[in-house]
Motif scaffolding. Structure first.
Motif, PDB file in Angstrom:
ATOM      1  N   TRP A  42       4.078  15.922  40.854  1.00 54.50           N
ATOM      2  CA  TRP A  42       2.906  14.871  40.993  1.00 54.50           C
ATOM      3  C   TRP A  42       2.122  15.223  38.870  1.00 54.50           C
ATOM      4  CZ3 TRP A  42      -0.254  11.655  44.265  1.00 54.50           C
ATOM      5  CH2 TRP A  42       0.054  11.581  45.292  1.00 54.50           C
ATOM      6  N   ALA A  43       2.171  17.015  39.098  1.00 57.71           N
ATOM      7  CA  ALA A  43       1.427  17.449  38.206  1.00 57.71           C
ATOM      8  C   ALA A  43       1.816  16.811  36.528  1.00 57.71           C
ATOM      9  CB  ALA A  43       1.436  18.660  37.924  1.00 57.71           C
ATOM     10  N   GLU A  44       3.067  17.505  36.621  1.00 52.67           N
ATOM     11  CA  GLU A  44       4.503  17.167  34.944  1.00 52.67           C
ATOM     12  C   GLU A  44       5.649  16.824  35.178  1.00 52.67           C
ATOM     13  OE1 GLU A  44       4.086  21.450  33.985  1.00 52.67           O
ATOM     14  OE2 GLU A  44       2.204  21.392  32.364  1.00 52.67           O
ATOM     15  N   PRO A  45       5.030  15.430  35.769  1.00 52.73           N
ATOM     16  CA  PRO A  45       6.786  14.684  35.713  1.00 52.73           C
ATOM     17  C   PRO A  45       7.671  15.271  34.443  1.00 52.73           C
ATOM     18  CG  PRO A  45       4.840  13.281  35.706  1.00 52.73           C
ATOM     19  CD  PRO A  45       4.589  14.359  35.817  1.00 52.73           C
ATOM     20  N   TRP A  46       7.020  15.074  33.151  1.00 50.72           N
ATOM     21  CA  TRP A  46       8.326  15.280  32.302  1.00 50.72           C
ATOM     22  C   TRP A  46       8.537  16.582  31.988  1.00 50.72           C
ATOM     23  CZ3 TRP A  46       3.214  14.101  31.749  1.00 50.72           C
ATOM     24  CH2 TRP A  46       1.918  15.418  31.790  1.00 50.72           C
ATOM     25  N   ALA A  47       8.191  17.882  32.850  1.00 47.52           N
ATOM     26  CA  ALA A  47       8.554  19.227  32.817  1.00 47.52           C
ATOM     27  C   ALA A  47       9.415  19.493  33.393  1.00 47.52           C
ATOM     28  CB  ALA A  47       7.001  19.932  32.997  1.00 47.52           C
ATOM     29  N   SER A  48       9.985  18.556  34.824  1.00 49.51           N
ATOM     30  CA  SER A  48      10.559  18.103  35.586  1.00 49.51           C
ATOM     31  C   SER A  48      12.363  18.265  34.910  1.00 49.51           C
ATOM     32  CB  SER A  48      10.668  17.050  36.646  1.00 49.51           C
ATOM     33  OG  SER A  48      12.030  17.551  37.947  1.00 49.51           O
ATOM     34  N   PRO A  49      13.383  19.030  35.929  1.00 51.31           N
ATOM     35  CA  PRO A  49      14.424  18.764  35.344  1.00 51.31           C
ATOM     36  C   PRO A  49      15.130  17.754  35.498  1.00 51.31           C
ATOM     37  CG  PRO A  49      14.578  20.433  37.251  1.00 51.31           C
ATOM     38  CD  PRO A  49      13.411  20.250  36.780  1.00 51.31           C
ATOM     39  N   HIS A  50      15.078  17.291  36.241  1.00 49.11           N
ATOM     40  CA  HIS A  50      15.399  15.374  37.068  1.00 49.11           C
ATOM     41  C   HIS A  50      15.081  14.677  35.651  1.00 49.11           C
ATOM     42  CE1 HIS A  50      17.278  17.823  39.873  1.00 49.11           C
ATOM     43  NE2 HIS A  50      15.572  18.122  40.679  1.00 49.11           N
ATOM     44  N   VAL A  51      13.907  14.518  35.092  1.00 46.64           N
ATOM     45  CA  VAL A  51      13.736  12.991  34.135  1.00 46.64           C
ATOM     46  C   VAL A  51      13.897  13.266  33.601  1.00 46.64           C
ATOM     47  CG1 VAL A  51      12.363  14.380  32.382  1.00 46.64           C
ATOM     48  CG2 VAL A  51      11.404  12.836  33.361  1.00 46.64           C
TER      49      VAL A  51
END
Length: 288
Positions: free
Chosen positions: A133-142
């Motif tokens: 929810w909060a930081e999708p840009w920080a996901s390793p999957h993005v």
């Protein structure tokens, strides 16, 4: 000494978000001006005035979802009543002229593609959950998802033409774009924010369970009535200047000055405004 101002805050854009922001400020005694480029308030919500078909018709956003909290509270405060939008009956799936009937709010159990549809929904929800929810840009999957369009993701995960068509219709309805135009990272995050794909598309539960009697457009119209002369229609903002004394908002030769401004426009509209000083590059990129 500070320069004279027309308001404490100028809110730019009289859609639901801008109108609600202006109302909150007004209710706290803050002097606010609400400016809007169109000749009406409401933005993406718009209710007709005609009674020809038995009542107003919503041409824009209209539904209240079962998990919505603030919207029904705001409607009640404004004196609006709700009515259920849920209608009983079977679901009809039409593919190239062929009609398949499913039980109420269910895919047809006899169809060859039903299991794959359920699995594709699970995969889509899993993609969104990985982004968070909060930081999708920080996901390793993005990164991997953002290199794919939704169409390419469907190529990898869906075989049934019927299931693919359902996904294509969903993307088109909810984004106004085709699957070839939408990033899979954006779509997965969009779905996750909407509490899952079945919540987003459900018509007997989820995001579409009620209407305001008389139309959703009444929300912004009633707020505008409350603000009175502090609402300025046909006032497209062309330039925003900011310095240590505050902010000046221009519409051609017209201008209003305030201590602060809130920009509540769609990104496409915000991108046409000249900012002085210029917005930070990353912030400008968001509305490019």
């Amino acid at each position: 000494m500070s320069n004279p101002t027309d308001a404490d805050v100028i809110v730019i854009g009289a859609g639901p978000s801008g109108s609600y922001a202006a109302k909150l400020l007004h209710d706290q005694g803050v002097k606010v001006k609400l400016v809007e480029a169109k000749d009406r308030v409401g933005g993406r919500t718009w209710s007709s005035k005609t009674e020809a078909l038995g009542g107003p018709i919503d041409f824009g956003g209209q539904w209240i979802g079962e998990t919505h909290v603030l919207l029904p509270e705001l409607g009640a405060e404004l004196g609006l009543e709700t009515v259920s939008s849920v209608k009983p009956g079977n679901d009809l799936f039409v593919f190239n002229g062929d009609v398949v009937v499913g039980d109420e709010d269910q895919a047809p159990s006899s169809a060859s593609w039903t299991d794959e549809l359920a699995r594709s929904f699970e995969l889509l929800d899993e993609e969104g959950a990985r982004l968070g929810w909060a930081e999708p840009w920080a996901s390793p999957h993005v990164g991997d998802l953002d290199t794919l369009t939704v169409a390419q993701w469907l190529d990898q995960n869906v075989q049934s033409p019927e299931v693919r068509m359902i996904h294509e219709v969903m993307v088109n309805i909810l984004n106004g774009a085709s699957t070839t135009e939408v990033s899979m990272a954006y779509w997965a995050y969009f779905v996750h924010q909407g509490e899952g794909i079945e919540s987003l598309i459900g018509t007997r539960s989820g995001a579409q369970v009620a209407w305001f009697i008389g139309g959703m457009g009444q929300v912004t119209e009633l707020i505008a009535d409350k603000l009175g002369d502090d609402v300025h229609l046909n006032w497209p903002v062309t330039r925003i200047e900011q310095d240590q004394t505050g902010v000046t908002v221009f519409s051609g030769e017209r201008k209003l000055a305030a201590r602060f401004a809130i920009l509540a426009t769609p990104p496409s509209a915000g991108s046409r405004v000249i900012f002085e000083p210029p917005l930070p590059a990353k912030r400008a990129q968001l509305q490019a």
